[in-house]
Design an enzyme around this catalytic site. Structure first.
Site, mmCIF file in Angstrom:
data_model
loop_
_atom_site.group_PDB
_atom_site.id
_atom_site.type_symbol
_atom_site.label_atom_id
_atom_site.label_comp_id
_atom_site.label_asym_id
_atom_site.label_seq_id
_atom_site.Cartn_x
_atom_site.Cartn_y
_atom_site.Cartn_z
ATOM 1 N N LYS A 77 0.859 -1.195 0.000
ATOM 2 C CA LYS A 77 0.000 0.000 0.000
ATOM 3 C C LYS A 77 0.890 1.238 0.000
ATOM 4 O O LYS A 77 1.888 1.290 0.732
ATOM 5 C CB LYS A 77 -0.882 -0.031 1.255
ATOM 6 C CG LYS A 77 -1.908 1.087 1.352
ATOM 7 C CD LYS A 77 -2.751 0.916 2.634
ATOM 8 C CE LYS A 77 -3.858 1.947 2.745
ATOM 9 N NZ LYS A 77 -4.671 1.769 3.981
ATOM 10 N N SER A 152 -9.669 1.666 3.056
ATOM 11 C CA SER A 152 -8.868 2.434 2.132
ATOM 12 C C SER A 152 -7.819 1.628 1.375
ATOM 13 O O SER A 152 -7.287 2.114 0.373
ATOM 14 C CB SER A 152 -8.156 3.554 2.894
ATOM 15 O OG SER A 152 -7.236 3.003 3.813
ATOM 16 N N SER A 176 -9.634 -0.606 7.339
ATOM 17 C CA SER A 176 -9.102 -0.488 5.976
ATOM 18 C C SER A 176 -8.388 -1.707 5.414
ATOM 19 O O SER A 176 -8.051 -1.724 4.231
ATOM 20 C CB SER A 176 -8.155 0.693 5.883
ATOM 21 O OG SER A 176 -8.898 1.861 5.707
HETATM 22 N N1 GLN Z 1 -12.963 3.859 6.586
HETATM 23 C C1 GLN Z 1 -12.320 4.356 7.764
HETATM 24 C C2 GLN Z 1 -12.022 5.819 7.613
HETATM 25 O O1 GLN Z 1 -12.407 6.350 6.645
HETATM 26 C C3 GLN Z 1 -11.100 3.546 8.068
HETATM 27 C C4 GLN Z 1 -9.913 3.927 7.316
HETATM 28 C C5 GLN Z 1 -8.712 3.096 7.667
HETATM 29 O O2 GLN Z 1 -8.814 2.085 8.343
HETATM 30 N N2 GLN Z 1 -7.553 3.585 7.233
HETATM 31 O O3 GLN Z 1 -11.442 6.438 8.436
#
Ligand code: GLN
Length: 493
Positions: A77, A152, A176
Protein backbone atom coordinates in the site's frame (compact mmCIF):
# COMPACT_ATOMS: atom_id res chain seq x y z
CA UNK A 1 1.15 -23.39 -16.59
CA UNK A 2 2.08 -25.26 -13.44
CA UNK A 3 1.93 -22.35 -11.04
CA UNK A 4 -1.01 -20.47 -12.48
CA UNK A 5 -1.56 -17.39 -10.28
CA UNK A 6 -5.33 -17.89 -10.41
CA UNK A 7 -5.16 -21.35 -8.89
CA UNK A 8 -2.46 -21.16 -6.29
CA UNK A 9 -1.55 -19.63 -2.94
CA UNK A 10 1.42 -17.74 -1.62
CA UNK A 11 2.53 -20.71 0.49
CA UNK A 12 2.37 -23.05 -2.53
CA UNK A 13 4.48 -20.67 -4.58
CA UNK A 14 6.96 -20.28 -1.76
CA UNK A 15 7.29 -24.06 -1.45
CA UNK A 16 7.62 -24.53 -5.21
CA UNK A 17 10.44 -21.98 -5.44
CA UNK A 18 12.17 -23.50 -2.41
CA UNK A 19 11.95 -26.97 -3.99
CA UNK A 20 13.27 -25.62 -7.32
CA UNK A 21 10.07 -26.67 -9.09
CA UNK A 22 9.85 -23.19 -10.53
CA UNK A 23 11.90 -20.02 -10.34
CA UNK A 24 11.25 -16.67 -8.80
CA UNK A 25 11.89 -15.03 -12.19
CA UNK A 26 9.12 -17.11 -13.73
CA UNK A 27 6.69 -16.30 -10.93
CA UNK A 28 7.48 -12.59 -10.91
CA UNK A 29 7.14 -12.45 -14.70
CA UNK A 30 3.74 -14.14 -14.58
CA UNK A 31 2.44 -11.56 -12.12
CA UNK A 32 3.97 -8.68 -14.10
CA UNK A 33 2.22 -9.98 -17.21
CA UNK A 34 -1.09 -10.03 -15.40
CA UNK A 35 -0.51 -6.53 -14.04
CA UNK A 36 0.18 -5.28 -17.55
CA UNK A 37 -2.97 -6.91 -18.78
CA UNK A 38 -5.46 -6.17 -16.03
CA UNK A 39 -4.20 -3.18 -14.07
CA UNK A 40 -5.43 -0.65 -16.66
CA UNK A 41 -9.05 -1.68 -15.98
CA UNK A 42 -8.63 -2.12 -12.20
CA UNK A 43 -6.17 0.62 -11.17
CA UNK A 44 -4.90 -1.43 -8.22
CA UNK A 45 -1.25 -0.43 -8.69
CA UNK A 46 -0.19 3.20 -9.02
CA UNK A 47 3.52 2.31 -9.33
CA UNK A 48 5.11 -0.84 -10.72
CA UNK A 49 8.78 -1.74 -10.21
CA UNK A 50 9.13 -4.32 -12.99
CA UNK A 51 12.90 -4.16 -13.65
CA UNK A 52 13.85 -4.00 -10.03
CA UNK A 53 11.54 -6.93 -9.19
CA UNK A 54 13.01 -9.12 -11.93
CA UNK A 55 16.55 -8.27 -10.90
CA UNK A 56 15.82 -9.27 -7.33
CA UNK A 57 14.14 -12.47 -8.52
CA UNK A 58 17.32 -13.33 -10.40
CA UNK A 59 19.36 -12.88 -7.26
CA UNK A 60 16.98 -15.19 -5.37
CA UNK A 61 17.27 -17.81 -8.10
CA UNK A 62 21.05 -17.75 -7.94
CA UNK A 63 20.88 -18.35 -4.20
CA UNK A 64 22.00 -14.85 -3.23
CA UNK A 65 19.06 -14.16 -0.94
CA UNK A 66 17.18 -16.70 1.16
CA UNK A 67 14.36 -16.59 3.71
CA UNK A 68 10.83 -17.78 4.43
CA UNK A 69 9.41 -15.66 1.58
CA UNK A 70 12.27 -16.14 -0.86
CA UNK A 71 11.20 -15.12 -4.35
CA UNK A 72 7.59 -14.17 -3.51
CA UNK A 73 6.22 -11.01 -5.11
CA UNK A 74 4.25 -8.69 -2.81
CA UNK A 75 2.23 -5.49 -3.32
CA UNK A 76 2.63 -2.62 -0.85
CA UNK A 77 0.00 0.00 0.00
CA UNK A 78 1.41 3.36 -0.98
CA UNK A 79 1.37 4.79 2.53
CA UNK A 80 4.45 2.79 3.54
CA UNK A 81 7.86 4.27 2.91
CA UNK A 82 10.08 2.59 0.33
CA UNK A 83 13.52 3.91 -0.60
CA UNK A 84 12.60 3.47 -4.28
CA UNK A 85 9.65 4.97 -6.13
CA UNK A 86 7.43 7.52 -4.41
CA UNK A 87 5.43 7.34 -1.19
CA UNK A 88 2.36 9.33 -2.17
CA UNK A 89 -0.54 8.20 0.09
CA UNK A 90 -2.48 8.75 -3.16
CA UNK A 91 -2.36 12.48 -2.37
CA UNK A 92 -1.33 15.39 -4.55
CA UNK A 93 0.52 16.85 -1.60
CA UNK A 94 2.96 13.90 -1.55
CA UNK A 95 2.91 13.20 -5.28
CA UNK A 96 6.67 13.62 -5.57
CA UNK A 97 7.71 12.52 -2.11
CA UNK A 98 10.74 10.20 -2.18
CA UNK A 99 11.01 8.70 1.31
CA UNK A 100 14.50 8.85 2.80
CA UNK A 101 14.02 5.57 4.70
CA UNK A 102 12.17 2.25 4.56
CA UNK A 103 9.18 1.15 6.63
CA UNK A 104 10.14 -1.63 9.03
CA UNK A 105 7.35 -3.87 7.67
CA UNK A 106 8.72 -3.52 4.13
CA UNK A 107 12.27 -4.06 5.37
CA UNK A 108 11.21 -7.26 7.16
CA UNK A 109 9.47 -8.60 4.06
CA UNK A 110 12.52 -7.94 1.94
CA UNK A 111 14.85 -9.45 4.54
CA UNK A 112 12.67 -12.59 4.32
CA UNK A 113 13.28 -12.71 0.55
CA UNK A 114 10.04 -11.12 -0.67
CA UNK A 115 10.04 -8.93 -3.77
CA UNK A 116 8.09 -5.65 -3.91
CA UNK A 117 6.19 -5.62 -7.21
CA UNK A 118 4.76 -2.15 -6.83
CA UNK A 119 2.69 0.18 -4.70
CA UNK A 120 -1.07 0.15 -4.52
CA UNK A 121 -3.81 2.75 -4.61
CA UNK A 122 -5.65 3.95 -1.51
CA UNK A 123 -8.09 6.56 -0.33
CA UNK A 124 -5.96 9.67 0.19
CA UNK A 125 -4.04 9.26 3.47
CA UNK A 126 -6.07 6.09 4.10
CA UNK A 127 -9.21 8.12 4.80
CA UNK A 128 -12.15 6.34 3.24
CA UNK A 129 -13.93 3.07 2.65
CA UNK A 130 -14.03 2.83 -1.13
CA UNK A 131 -10.69 3.94 -2.68
CA UNK A 132 -12.69 6.61 -4.51
CA UNK A 133 -10.91 9.39 -2.57
CA UNK A 134 -7.60 8.85 -4.37
CA UNK A 135 -5.79 11.56 -6.30
CA UNK A 136 -4.91 8.87 -8.85
CA UNK A 137 -8.37 7.60 -9.78
CA UNK A 138 -10.75 5.01 -8.37
CA UNK A 139 -9.74 1.38 -7.97
CA UNK A 140 -12.32 -1.06 -9.32
CA UNK A 141 -13.63 -4.28 -7.84
CA UNK A 142 -12.53 -7.25 -9.99
CA UNK A 143 -15.86 -9.01 -9.33
CA UNK A 144 -17.68 -6.11 -10.98
CA UNK A 145 -15.84 -3.07 -12.23
CA UNK A 146 -18.93 -0.89 -11.59
CA UNK A 147 -18.44 -1.54 -7.88
CA UNK A 148 -15.96 -0.23 -5.32
CA UNK A 149 -13.33 -2.54 -3.88
CA UNK A 150 -13.77 -1.08 -0.38
CA UNK A 151 -11.04 0.94 1.23
CA UNK A 152 -8.87 2.43 2.13
CA UNK A 153 -6.50 -0.40 1.13
CA UNK A 154 -8.56 -1.09 -2.00
CA UNK A 155 -5.53 -1.38 -4.28
CA UNK A 156 -3.94 -4.07 -2.12
CA UNK A 157 -7.19 -6.04 -1.82
CA UNK A 158 -7.71 -5.90 -5.59
CA UNK A 159 -4.09 -6.84 -6.30
CA UNK A 160 -4.66 -10.10 -4.43
CA UNK A 161 -8.27 -10.71 -5.55
CA UNK A 162 -7.34 -10.31 -9.24
CA UNK A 163 -4.12 -12.32 -8.79
CA UNK A 164 -1.84 -9.44 -9.64
CA UNK A 165 0.14 -10.41 -6.52
CA UNK A 166 -0.13 -13.45 -4.23
CA UNK A 167 0.02 -11.26 -1.11
CA UNK A 168 -0.12 -7.59 -0.15
CA UNK A 169 0.29 -5.20 2.75
CA UNK A 170 -2.38 -2.79 3.89
CA UNK A 171 -3.03 -0.62 6.91
CA UNK A 172 -6.11 -0.68 9.12
CA UNK A 173 -7.12 2.33 11.22
CA UNK A 174 -10.86 1.66 11.34
CA UNK A 175 -11.27 -1.28 8.97
CA UNK A 176 -9.10 -0.49 5.98
CA UNK A 177 -7.71 -4.01 5.66
CA UNK A 178 -10.73 -6.06 6.70
CA UNK A 179 -13.44 -4.17 4.78
CA UNK A 180 -11.73 -4.17 1.34
CA UNK A 181 -10.74 -7.81 1.93
CA UNK A 182 -14.43 -8.53 2.57
CA UNK A 183 -15.64 -6.67 -0.50
CA UNK A 184 -13.05 -8.32 -2.76
CA UNK A 185 -13.32 -11.89 -1.42
CA UNK A 186 -9.85 -12.30 0.06
CA UNK A 187 -8.43 -12.78 3.56
CA UNK A 188 -7.35 -9.64 5.44
CA UNK A 189 -5.86 -9.49 8.92
CA UNK A 190 -5.58 -6.52 11.26
CA UNK A 191 -3.08 -7.56 13.92
CA UNK A 192 -3.17 -6.41 17.54
CA UNK A 193 -2.08 -2.78 17.98
CA UNK A 194 1.67 -2.99 18.57
CA UNK A 195 2.14 -6.37 16.89
CA UNK A 196 3.65 -4.89 13.72
CA UNK A 197 5.92 -1.85 13.74
CA UNK A 198 4.39 1.35 12.37
CA UNK A 199 7.77 2.88 11.62
CA UNK A 200 7.61 4.21 8.08
CA UNK A 201 3.83 3.93 7.84
CA UNK A 202 2.62 7.45 7.10
CA UNK A 203 0.57 8.32 10.18
CA UNK A 204 -3.19 8.81 9.94
CA UNK A 205 -4.38 8.14 13.53
CA UNK A 206 -1.40 6.89 15.48
CA UNK A 207 -3.29 5.19 18.32
CA UNK A 208 -5.34 3.15 15.82
CA UNK A 209 -3.10 2.50 12.77
CA UNK A 210 -1.79 -1.03 12.25
CA UNK A 211 -0.17 -2.75 9.26
CA UNK A 212 -1.36 -6.18 8.19
CA UNK A 213 -1.44 -8.68 5.32
CA UNK A 214 -3.85 -9.67 2.54
CA UNK A 215 -3.78 -13.04 0.75
CA UNK A 216 -6.11 -15.76 -0.50
CA UNK A 217 -5.89 -18.06 2.52
CA UNK A 218 -5.55 -17.97 6.28
CA UNK A 219 -2.29 -19.92 5.93
CA UNK A 220 -0.84 -17.24 3.66
CA UNK A 221 -1.64 -14.38 6.04
CA UNK A 222 -0.32 -16.43 8.98
CA UNK A 223 3.02 -16.80 7.21
CA UNK A 224 3.12 -13.09 6.34
CA UNK A 225 2.30 -12.11 9.93
CA UNK A 226 5.15 -14.27 11.19
CA UNK A 227 7.55 -12.27 9.05
CA UNK A 228 6.01 -8.86 9.82
CA UNK A 229 5.61 -8.98 13.59
CA UNK A 230 8.02 -8.22 16.39
CA UNK A 231 9.34 -5.34 18.45
CA UNK A 232 11.11 -2.45 16.75
CA UNK A 233 13.29 0.11 18.54
CA UNK A 234 12.04 2.65 15.99
CA UNK A 235 8.40 2.31 17.11
CA UNK A 236 7.96 2.62 20.86
CA UNK A 237 4.42 1.23 20.64
CA UNK A 238 5.59 -2.04 19.09
CA UNK A 239 5.43 -4.91 21.56
CA UNK A 240 7.70 -7.85 22.26
CA UNK A 241 5.00 -10.56 22.26
CA UNK A 242 5.62 -14.19 21.25
CA UNK A 243 5.83 -14.22 17.44
CA UNK A 244 3.69 -17.25 16.81
CA UNK A 245 4.27 -19.72 15.39
CA UNK A 246 1.20 -18.69 13.45
CA UNK A 247 1.64 -20.91 10.43
CA UNK A 248 2.95 -24.19 11.81
CA UNK A 249 0.00 -25.12 14.08
CA UNK A 250 -2.69 -23.63 11.94
CA UNK A 251 -4.49 -26.86 11.14
CA UNK A 252 -4.92 -27.80 14.78
CA UNK A 253 -8.59 -27.12 15.54
CA UNK A 254 -9.29 -25.26 18.79
CA UNK A 255 -10.69 -27.76 21.33
CA UNK A 256 -13.83 -26.76 23.19
CA UNK A 257 -14.19 -23.69 21.01
CA UNK A 258 -16.56 -21.02 22.32
CA UNK A 259 -17.69 -18.29 19.95
CA UNK A 260 -19.66 -15.18 20.87
CA UNK A 261 -22.25 -13.85 18.45
CA UNK A 262 -22.81 -10.15 19.19
CA UNK A 263 -26.46 -9.06 19.09
CA UNK A 264 -25.43 -5.57 18.06
CA UNK A 265 -23.88 -6.86 14.82
CA UNK A 266 -26.93 -8.83 13.69
CA UNK A 267 -29.04 -5.86 12.70
CA UNK A 268 -31.97 -6.03 10.29
CA UNK A 269 -30.08 -3.45 8.24
CA UNK A 270 -27.58 -6.12 7.16
CA UNK A 271 -27.88 -7.31 3.57
CA UNK A 272 -29.60 -10.75 3.43
CA UNK A 273 -26.42 -12.31 2.05
CA UNK A 274 -24.51 -11.14 5.15
CA UNK A 275 -27.15 -12.57 7.48
CA UNK A 276 -27.02 -15.79 5.43
CA UNK A 277 -23.24 -16.01 5.73
CA UNK A 278 -23.43 -15.68 9.52
CA UNK A 279 -26.13 -18.37 9.70
CA UNK A 280 -23.99 -20.67 7.58
CA UNK A 281 -20.91 -20.03 9.74
CA UNK A 282 -22.91 -20.85 12.87
CA UNK A 283 -23.94 -24.16 11.27
CA UNK A 284 -20.38 -24.94 10.24
CA UNK A 285 -19.01 -24.31 13.73
CA UNK A 286 -21.85 -26.21 15.45
CA UNK A 287 -20.98 -29.10 13.14
CA UNK A 288 -17.39 -28.85 14.34
CA UNK A 289 -18.52 -29.09 17.96
CA UNK A 290 -18.19 -25.42 18.88
CA UNK A 291 -20.42 -23.70 21.37
CA UNK A 292 -21.97 -20.52 20.00
CA UNK A 293 -23.70 -18.12 22.33
CA UNK A 294 -25.06 -14.61 21.87
CA UNK A 295 -23.06 -11.89 23.53
CA UNK A 296 -23.74 -8.24 24.30
CA UNK A 297 -21.31 -5.54 23.24
CA UNK A 298 -23.54 -2.67 24.37
CA UNK A 299 -21.26 0.21 23.42
CA UNK A 300 -21.02 -0.84 19.77
CA UNK A 301 -23.61 1.80 18.85
CA UNK A 302 -21.17 4.54 19.88
CA UNK A 303 -18.34 3.03 17.84
CA UNK A 304 -18.65 5.22 14.75
CA UNK A 305 -19.06 8.48 16.67
CA UNK A 306 -16.11 7.65 18.91
CA UNK A 307 -13.91 6.52 16.06
CA UNK A 308 -14.59 9.61 13.94
CA UNK A 309 -13.64 11.90 16.82
CA UNK A 310 -10.47 10.06 17.86
CA UNK A 311 -9.32 9.38 14.28
CA UNK A 312 -9.94 12.89 12.99
CA UNK A 313 -8.38 14.51 16.09
CA UNK A 314 -5.20 12.49 15.61
CA UNK A 315 -5.26 13.08 11.86
CA UNK A 316 -5.54 16.85 12.25
CA UNK A 317 -2.40 16.77 14.34
CA UNK A 318 -0.49 14.27 12.17
CA UNK A 319 -1.28 16.13 8.95
CA UNK A 320 -0.12 19.49 10.31
CA UNK A 321 3.38 18.63 9.07
CA UNK A 322 2.40 19.02 5.41
CA UNK A 323 3.08 22.73 5.29
CA UNK A 324 4.57 23.15 1.82
CA UNK A 325 7.94 23.92 3.41
CA UNK A 326 9.29 20.59 4.57
CA UNK A 327 7.13 18.21 2.56
CA UNK A 328 5.86 17.80 -0.89
CA UNK A 329 3.83 20.28 -2.80
CA UNK A 330 4.62 23.98 -2.41
CA UNK A 331 2.31 26.70 -3.78
CA UNK A 332 3.90 29.36 -6.02
CA UNK A 333 3.70 33.12 -5.72
CA UNK A 334 2.61 33.32 -2.11
CA UNK A 335 2.49 36.60 -0.22
CA UNK A 336 3.80 35.40 3.14
CA UNK A 337 4.24 32.29 5.25
CA UNK A 338 0.59 31.91 6.26
CA UNK A 339 -0.42 32.29 2.63
CA UNK A 340 2.14 29.62 1.71
CA UNK A 341 0.71 27.20 4.28
CA UNK A 342 -2.87 27.91 3.25
CA UNK A 343 -2.36 27.65 -0.46
CA UNK A 344 -0.06 24.61 -0.34
CA UNK A 345 -2.52 22.74 1.85
CA UNK A 346 -5.60 23.90 -0.09
CA UNK A 347 -4.06 22.74 -3.35
CA UNK A 348 -2.49 19.53 -2.03
CA UNK A 349 -5.28 17.94 0.02
CA UNK A 350 -8.50 16.50 -1.37
CA UNK A 351 -11.96 17.25 0.03
CA UNK A 352 -12.21 14.25 2.36
CA UNK A 353 -8.83 14.96 3.96
CA UNK A 354 -9.82 18.60 4.47
CA UNK A 355 -13.11 17.51 6.03
CA UNK A 356 -11.21 15.28 8.50
CA UNK A 357 -8.71 18.01 9.39
CA UNK A 358 -11.56 20.43 10.11
CA UNK A 359 -13.54 17.90 12.15
CA UNK A 360 -10.47 16.91 14.17
CA UNK A 361 -9.34 20.47 14.77
CA UNK A 362 -12.83 21.33 15.98
CA UNK A 363 -12.95 18.34 18.36
CA UNK A 364 -9.61 19.37 19.89
CA UNK A 365 -10.25 23.10 20.10
CA UNK A 366 -10.58 24.82 23.42
CA UNK A 367 -14.13 24.77 24.68
CA UNK A 368 -14.96 21.62 22.71
CA UNK A 369 -12.14 19.33 23.83
CA UNK A 370 -13.97 18.07 26.93
CA UNK A 371 -17.28 17.64 25.16
CA UNK A 372 -15.87 15.73 22.19
CA UNK A 373 -12.32 14.42 22.42
CA UNK A 374 -12.20 13.68 26.14
CA UNK A 375 -15.63 12.10 26.08
CA UNK A 376 -14.66 9.99 23.08
CA UNK A 377 -11.66 8.68 25.01
CA UNK A 378 -13.96 7.65 27.86
CA UNK A 379 -16.32 5.84 25.51
CA UNK A 380 -13.30 4.19 23.89
CA UNK A 381 -12.50 2.70 27.29
CA UNK A 382 -16.06 1.38 27.63
CA UNK A 383 -15.84 -0.23 24.19
CA UNK A 384 -12.62 -1.93 25.22
CA UNK A 385 -14.27 -3.14 28.44
CA UNK A 386 -17.10 -4.70 26.40
CA UNK A 387 -14.52 -6.78 24.55
CA UNK A 388 -12.53 -7.62 27.70
CA UNK A 389 -15.71 -9.01 29.24
CA UNK A 390 -16.58 -11.01 26.13
CA UNK A 391 -13.13 -12.59 25.90
CA UNK A 392 -13.43 -13.86 29.46
CA UNK A 393 -16.16 -16.15 28.16
CA UNK A 394 -15.33 -16.64 24.48
CA UNK A 395 -12.28 -17.55 22.40
CA UNK A 396 -13.42 -15.22 19.62
CA UNK A 397 -16.31 -13.17 18.35
CA UNK A 398 -17.97 -14.16 15.08
CA UNK A 399 -19.61 -11.28 13.20
CA UNK A 400 -19.97 -9.66 9.78
CA UNK A 401 -17.13 -7.50 8.42
CA UNK A 402 -19.50 -5.12 6.65
CA UNK A 403 -23.25 -4.64 6.49
CA UNK A 404 -23.37 -5.57 2.84
CA UNK A 405 -21.41 -6.47 -0.28
CA UNK A 406 -19.57 -3.91 -2.45
CA UNK A 407 -21.62 -0.86 -3.39
CA UNK A 408 -21.62 0.94 -6.72
CA UNK A 409 -18.94 3.45 -7.61
CA UNK A 410 -20.31 6.94 -6.88
CA UNK A 411 -23.15 5.66 -4.68
CA UNK A 412 -21.84 7.15 -1.43
CA UNK A 413 -19.31 9.82 -2.43
CA UNK A 414 -21.74 12.69 -1.90
CA UNK A 415 -22.88 11.39 1.49
CA UNK A 416 -19.93 11.22 3.93
CA UNK A 417 -22.11 9.89 6.73
CA UNK A 418 -23.25 6.91 4.64
CA UNK A 419 -19.59 6.28 3.82
CA UNK A 420 -18.58 6.47 7.51
CA UNK A 421 -21.28 3.98 8.48
CA UNK A 422 -19.37 1.35 6.51
CA UNK A 423 -16.98 1.05 9.42
CA UNK A 424 -19.59 0.06 11.97
CA UNK A 425 -18.35 -3.54 12.40
CA UNK A 426 -14.64 -2.84 12.11
CA UNK A 427 -13.74 0.42 13.87
CA UNK A 428 -14.38 -0.82 17.42
CA UNK A 429 -11.57 -3.38 17.10
CA UNK A 430 -9.15 -0.52 16.39
CA UNK A 431 -10.48 1.47 19.34
CA UNK A 432 -9.88 -1.58 21.57
CA UNK A 433 -6.58 -2.53 19.88
CA UNK A 434 -7.69 -6.13 19.34
CA UNK A 435 -6.93 -8.28 16.26
CA UNK A 436 -9.54 -9.06 13.60
CA UNK A 437 -9.59 -11.16 10.46
CA UNK A 438 -12.02 -11.07 7.54
CA UNK A 439 -12.38 -14.19 5.41
CA UNK A 440 -14.47 -15.07 2.34
CA UNK A 441 -17.86 -16.62 3.13
CA UNK A 442 -19.56 -16.94 -0.24
CA UNK A 443 -21.28 -14.63 -2.69
CA UNK A 444 -24.47 -12.73 -3.27
CA UNK A 445 -26.93 -14.40 -5.61
CA UNK A 446 -26.76 -12.96 -9.06
CA UNK A 447 -30.25 -12.19 -10.31
CA UNK A 448 -31.84 -9.48 -12.48
CA UNK A 449 -28.43 -8.83 -13.98
CA UNK A 450 -26.86 -8.04 -10.59
CA UNK A 451 -23.30 -9.30 -10.47
CA UNK A 452 -22.19 -11.99 -8.04
CA UNK A 453 -20.26 -10.21 -5.28
CA UNK A 454 -18.17 -11.56 -2.38
CA UNK A 455 -19.58 -11.80 1.14
CA UNK A 456 -17.33 -12.26 4.17
CA UNK A 457 -17.31 -12.93 7.88
CA UNK A 458 -15.07 -11.56 10.59
CA UNK A 459 -13.49 -13.03 13.71
CA UNK A 460 -12.29 -10.76 16.52
CA UNK A 461 -9.94 -12.04 19.21
CA UNK A 462 -8.28 -10.89 22.43
CA UNK A 463 -5.09 -8.79 22.45
CA UNK A 464 -2.14 -10.76 21.04
CA UNK A 465 -4.46 -13.73 20.45
CA UNK A 466 -3.59 -14.03 16.73
CA UNK A 467 -2.36 -17.63 16.96
CA UNK A 468 -5.74 -18.90 18.12
CA UNK A 469 -7.71 -16.43 15.99
CA UNK A 470 -5.98 -17.74 12.87
CA UNK A 471 -6.68 -21.35 13.85
CA UNK A 472 -10.38 -20.53 14.30
CA UNK A 473 -10.53 -18.80 10.90
CA UNK A 474 -8.75 -21.80 9.41
CA UNK A 475 -11.34 -24.20 10.88
CA UNK A 476 -14.03 -22.38 8.88
CA UNK A 477 -11.90 -22.14 5.75
CA UNK A 478 -11.05 -25.86 5.86
CA UNK A 479 -14.75 -26.73 6.15
CA UNK A 480 -15.84 -24.57 3.19
CA UNK A 481 -14.63 -23.79 -0.32
CA UNK A 482 -15.34 -20.08 -0.39
CA UNK A 483 -11.68 -19.03 -0.50
CA UNK A 484 -11.16 -20.89 -3.79
CA UNK A 485 -13.49 -18.66 -5.85
CA UNK A 486 -11.79 -16.20 -8.20
CA UNK A 487 -13.33 -13.38 -10.24
CA UNK A 488 -13.64 -13.62 -14.02
CA UNK A 489 -11.81 -10.63 -15.41
CA UNK A 490 -12.79 -8.96 -18.64
CA UNK A 491 -10.25 -9.95 -21.27
CA UNK A 492 -7.95 -7.18 -22.32
CA UNK A 493 -5.51 -7.41 -25.22
N1 GLN B 1 -12.96 3.86 6.59
C1 GLN B 1 -12.32 4.36 7.76
C2 GLN B 1 -12.02 5.82 7.61
O1 GLN B 1 -12.41 6.35 6.64
C3 GLN B 1 -11.10 3.55 8.07
C4 GLN B 1 -9.91 3.93 7.32
C5 GLN B 1 -8.71 3.10 7.67
O2 GLN B 1 -8.81 2.08 8.34
N2 GLN B 1 -7.55 3.58 7.23
O3 GLN B 1 -11.44 6.44 8.44
Amino acid sequence: MAWNPTQTTLVNLRNAIAASQTTSVQIVQQYLDRIERYNPQLNAFTQIFADQALQRAQRIDTGDLAGPLAGIPIAIKDNMCTPYGRTTCSSRILENFAAPYTATAVEKLEAAGAIVLGKTNLDEFAMGSSTEHSAFGTTRNPWSTDHVPGGSSGGSAVAVAADLAPGALGSDTGGSIRQPAALCGVVGLKPTYGRVSRYGLVAFASSLDQIGPFAHTVGDVALLLEVLCGPDPLDSTSVDAPAGPFHANLDQPVDGLRLGLPNQYLSDANHPSVAGAIDEAVEVFRGLGAQIVEVDLPHTEYGIATYYIVATAEASSNLARYDGVRYGRRADDTADMIDLYCRSRSQGFGDEVKRRIMLGTYALSSGYYDAYYLRALKVRRLIKQDFDGAFEKFDAILCPTSTGPAFKIGEKTSNPLAMYLNDIYTATANLAGIPGISIPAGHTKSHNGDPKLPVSIQFLGPLFGEARLLRIARMYEAATNHHLARPELAQAD
